[in-house]
Motif scaffolding. Sequence first.
Motif, PDB file in Angstrom:
ATOM      1  N   PRO A 156      -6.610  12.049  -0.930  1.00 20.47           N
ATOM      2  CA  PRO A 156      -7.823  11.215  -0.955  1.00 20.47           C
ATOM      3  C   PRO A 156      -7.575   9.895  -0.245  1.00 20.47           C
ATOM      4  CG  PRO A 156      -7.491  12.239  -3.079  1.00 20.47           C
ATOM      5  CD  PRO A 156      -6.256  12.544  -2.270  1.00 20.47           C
ATOM      6  N   MET A 157      -8.533   9.459   0.559  1.00 19.69           N
ATOM      7  CA  MET A 157      -8.280   8.288   1.397  1.00 19.69           C
ATOM      8  C   MET A 157      -8.509   6.964   0.687  1.00 19.69           C
ATOM      9  SD  MET A 157     -11.447   8.357   4.055  1.00 19.69           S
ATOM     10  CE  MET A 157     -13.142   8.315   3.487  1.00 19.69           C
ATOM     11  N   PHE A 158      -9.256   6.961  -0.397  1.00 19.52           N
ATOM     12  CA  PHE A 158      -9.481   5.698  -1.088  1.00 19.52           C
ATOM     13  C   PHE A 158      -8.446   5.554  -2.202  1.00 19.52           C
ATOM     14  CE2 PHE A 158     -13.835   6.290   0.710  1.00 19.52           C
ATOM     15  CZ  PHE A 158     -13.754   5.212   1.576  1.00 19.52           C
ATOM     16  N   ARG A 159      -7.555   4.565  -2.023  1.00 17.79           N
ATOM     17  CA  ARG A 159      -6.395   4.390  -2.898  1.00 17.79           C
ATOM     18  C   ARG A 159      -6.415   3.028  -3.586  1.00 17.79           C
ATOM     19  NH1 ARG A 159      -2.464   7.325  -0.089  1.00 17.79           N
ATOM     20  NH2 ARG A 159      -3.447   9.058   0.992  1.00 17.79           N
ATOM     21  N   ARG A 160      -5.584   2.936  -4.578  1.00 12.37           N
ATOM     22  CA  ARG A 160      -5.384   1.651  -5.235  1.00 12.37           C
ATOM     23  C   ARG A 160      -4.636   0.710  -4.295  1.00 12.37           C
ATOM     24  NH1 ARG A 160      -3.838   5.222  -9.341  1.00 12.37           N
ATOM     25  NH2 ARG A 160      -1.651   4.741  -8.963  1.00 12.37           N
ATOM     26  N   VAL A 161      -4.946  -0.572  -4.388  1.00  9.09           N
ATOM     27  CA  VAL A 161      -4.251  -1.603  -3.621  1.00  9.09           C
ATOM     28  C   VAL A 161      -3.859  -2.716  -4.593  1.00  9.09           C
ATOM     29  CG1 VAL A 161      -4.416  -3.304  -1.754  1.00  9.09           C
ATOM     30  CG2 VAL A 161      -5.558  -1.079  -1.511  1.00  9.09           C
ATOM     31  N   ASP A 162      -2.568  -3.054  -4.666  1.00 12.99           N
ATOM     32  CA  ASP A 162      -2.142  -4.080  -5.615  1.00 12.99           C
ATOM     33  C   ASP A 162      -2.342  -5.484  -5.040  1.00 12.99           C
ATOM     34  OD1 ASP A 162      -0.021  -4.675  -3.898  1.00 12.99           O
ATOM     35  OD2 ASP A 162       1.478  -3.627  -5.101  1.00 12.99           O
ATOM     36  N   ARG A 163      -1.972  -6.478  -5.807  1.00 11.00           N
ATOM     37  CA  ARG A 163      -2.216  -7.870  -5.413  1.00 11.00           C
ATOM     38  C   ARG A 163      -1.453  -8.264  -4.153  1.00 11.00           C
ATOM     39  NH1 ARG A 163       0.223 -11.572 -10.092  1.00 11.00           N
ATOM     40  NH2 ARG A 163      -0.952 -10.093 -11.379  1.00 11.00           N
TER      41      ARG A 163
END
Length: 250
Positions: A156-163
Amino acid sequence: MSTLIRRLAAIASAHAAIGQVSPTQSTLIRATLRGIKRVHGMAQAQAKPITLAMLRTLVRSCPEHSVVRTARDRALLLVGFAGGFRRSELVRIAPADLVFSRSGVTVTLRRSKTDPHSRGRTVALPYGLGTLCAVKALKKWLDILQREREDAELRPMFRRVDRYGRVGGALGDAAVGSILRDRMLASGLKADGFSAHSLRAGLVTAAAQAGATTWAIQRQTGHRSECTVHRYIRGISPFKMNASKTALRF
């Protein structure tokens, strides 16, 4: 009644995710719901639609968000709006589901809430103007994603992004609404009454205001019923696009 509807929707979504026919579609369940509605009525809680003006504000850069997160958020919101996607459809899209052309990009949805047998359908996202171009935002996010992951094509192309702007695992359904509301608050907009569904409702409303036919809206969103599409169209004065006004040339 609203709690019951949400629980039935969750059951339907869970069955669709595994390619099974939902028991909520049975004749008995449908008849029971019609009886409850006749006796008690049902006030539908509808998410407020995102307008084009709001969308332009949402895709601006936020000082507190990293470049990577901003690129992810822009692509997520613009693709979600332009495709009229349900949040469950949006988070399942993989780069392998995309085909780019001179006209824009086509997205193949391999399964959805109204497609329990996973027959799939294709949604076209044309190039847009300026900051509201979903195709350009999507390309920018894919460039970032491909640098981060060797297996990006199938995941899946929409991923979590951290700070720190580091890309993580795939987003869950609920994350879409959280990202939208967070982006609204960061942009100085009030988030009350808005959810992931606001992107879908916003596309339907904006398309109707621009004169799109019901069948064209249904082709984009995957709605099977015209009545359902009509419930989405809100915020439009009854004097606009009025049948009597058109017929009598007022």
